[in-house]
Design an enzyme around this catalytic site. Sequence first.
Site, PDB file in Angstrom:
ATOM      1  NE  ARG A 563      -2.207   4.973   2.148  1.00  0.00           N
ATOM      2  CZ  ARG A 563      -2.262   6.324   2.070  1.00  0.00           C
ATOM      3  NH1 ARG A 563      -3.104   6.921   1.226  1.00  0.00           N
ATOM      4  NH2 ARG A 563      -1.491   7.058   2.816  1.00  0.00           N
ATOM      5  CB  VAL A 564       3.749   1.896   0.242  1.00  0.00           C
ATOM      6  CG1 VAL A 564       3.494   1.139  -1.055  1.00  0.00           C
ATOM      7  CG2 VAL A 564       3.753   3.397  -0.010  1.00  0.00           C
ATOM      8  CG  ASP A 565       0.867   5.163   4.289  1.00  0.00           C
ATOM      9  OD1 ASP A 565       0.019   4.263   4.085  1.00  0.00           O
ATOM     10  OD2 ASP A 565       0.614   6.373   4.130  1.00  0.00           O
ATOM     11  CG  ASP A 566       2.711   1.539   9.305  1.00  0.00           C
ATOM     12  OD1 ASP A 566       2.705   0.446   8.717  1.00  0.00           O
ATOM     13  OD2 ASP A 566       3.702   1.999   9.887  1.00  0.00           O
ATOM     14  CB  VAL A 567      -2.927   4.293   5.716  1.00  0.00           C
ATOM     15  CG1 VAL A 567      -4.411   4.481   5.448  1.00  0.00           C
ATOM     16  CG2 VAL A 567      -2.333   5.572   6.303  1.00  0.00           C
TER      17      VAL A 567
END
Length: 695
Positions: A563-567
Amino acid sequence: VVGRTRINPISSNRFRSVMITTAHRLRQLPSRRKAVASDDDHLILPDQDFSQQAHIPSFQKYQEMYKRSIQDPAGFWSQMASHFYWKKKWGQQVYSQNLDITKGNINIEWFKGGITNICYNCLDRNIESGNGEKIAIHWEGNEPGFDDSLTYNQLLERVCQLANCLKENGVKKGDSVIIYLPMLMELPISMLACARIGAVHSVVFAGFSAESLEQRIIDCKPKIVITCNAVKRGTKVINLKDIVDSALSGSSQNGIHVGVCLTYANESAMKREVTKWQKERDIWWQDAVPKYSTKCDVEWVDGEDPLFLLYTSGSTGKPKGVLHTTGGYMIYTAATFKYAFDYKPSDIYWCTADCGWITGHSYVSYGPLLNGATVVVYEGVPNYPDPGRCWDIVDKYKVTIFYTAPTLVRSLMRDGNEHVTRYSRKSLRVLGSVGEPINPTAWRWFFNVVGDARCPISDTWWQTETGGFMITPLPGAWPQKPGSATFPFFGVQPVIVDEKGKEMEGECSGYLCVKNSWPGAFRTLFGDHERYETTYFSAFPGYYFSGDGCRRDKDGYHWLTGRVDDVINVSGHRIGTAEVESALVSHPKCAEAAVVGVEHEVKGQCIYAFVTPVKGVTYSEDLKKSLVLSVRTNIGAFAAPDKIHWAPGLPKTRSGKIMRRILRKIASRQLDELGDTSTLADPSVVDQLIALADS
Ligand code: WTA
């Protein structure tokens, strides 16, 4: 059969990341540094005998079909759809779409105007074609020796009885129903019964806490909640009814009254008599359902009528209700199941996922049943009573296709080969992996030890939002590379873009997006179309943005990099950092919290929380425990942080933004890679945090 080259195991953290900042809070762009050359070059060639019998016997055949699926999506998917029963064929236009936010609202439709029913296609259609006496479900209980099975005929009867019961209790087309059940046969039965009458099911994984369940009840306002009194997982008994009671009383206080709680008495876990009961609301499944007729007319629905809602975590805010509709989802899960596992009618298929997640929707229930498959449903945990349980089940049912998650592979790998090799596993012919990138070491162990170097591995990349597989090997069609999900499924156009949203060609690394729609795509977020548009379609206009990083190598193989987001992806479960943070700050002694993911040997990632207690509170082990408990009660045990790190202060920019990049480095003890800390409002917090690392 086994690779051309011999290579050393490669550590899973070969993709180091660099921080980038965009308006969309994207976290990390996978490094452009190439993976170790031997990794990209390690080919495992398909076995010739396997290829000869496969649906897609060669790369050339794949390319022909893929090309057609891209050039003529309408024709390609209409042909796939023609294998199913439509009471009325869809309209002139097979699909319509707008994925470009700059051109108006995002809109995706497939098979609109077509009238069908997915339950009919799973059950009645297979029975009419002569498969009524075929086993649909082999159910294996938590305790060895405790099992059951249903033929397609029997499954239809059970589904009809429940469907009639739901109708009698006021559930109508378009109403939602929450299902909070463990892996009993009653779980797929409940999903199918809803689908049969056009009700929208929302399965909530039975590991979610009362508060999470309550939140979902408030959001989708179900007519009925279906649950059971308790479940035994391993040696632990979990009282699910208590959790539901608490969620229902909480939702009532918020003005959402659910009139009926249909409760299956799972007496192997807990006796009925000791279950708390609210007479005016609760109904025992066994008292009510069997009284109804085993026949129930189908509610015919439009291809675009909603089928289910499934809540999933995002980088911010509360969980999102991902909405899937009927026609496209049906065709897509059926086709992906058939091709990605090279499914044949003689196969026995076992997917270890829980129906509480998308994998259990698409590849325990709908995809396999649409294909008339025999499915193994397992109630328990994979290492109970010992780490050989999976292979015991494989041998018992002669499982041919085994689909699981890298976290399970790694944990079984750690338990030792002897637990695997003492079972035959001769029946196996295809293996599958899902949930997170499978590191090459685990891939090789899965291939060599579990599959005796005979079985191709389908490493299927996809998401709750995509409905079905997007990038996946087609077994037998082309050489595999350990750790690569390889090539896109028919009709899927993955693109890798840079931070400016520019599509990159050839060998490259960046953000994984998808161009054009596919039938299984989700249509909206329940009750919040705007959030759907901003979360998925605004970061890179013109594309669906997956939230994942991806590298494409010189041979065109895709390598997912996380993941590249805050997941955070913990054991294949998606957990939003914001959700965990909000659970922590709901604790009266927590002033502030910041959560990051850290690499973990078995879970892939684990949750690492920095916590600033309110003034005057002293650090203690008890406080740590009670903070963790706060996350368990707010979300569920699976989201519990592995580590609480005391933080007198958090590293923030002068504008107050927490610099997670620094926290991530501290959490993974990469202290020499902290980078520039001079832009922090108070750079000294970094030293304080380092000093407290092991306290
Ligand atoms: C990750 C599960 C690499 C990815 C089906 C994605 C994977 C998220 C793979 C979706 C895979 C899933 N290789 N990463 N084969 N499969 N992922 O919605 O980060 O629970 O975005 O769907 O899991 O998780 P979800």
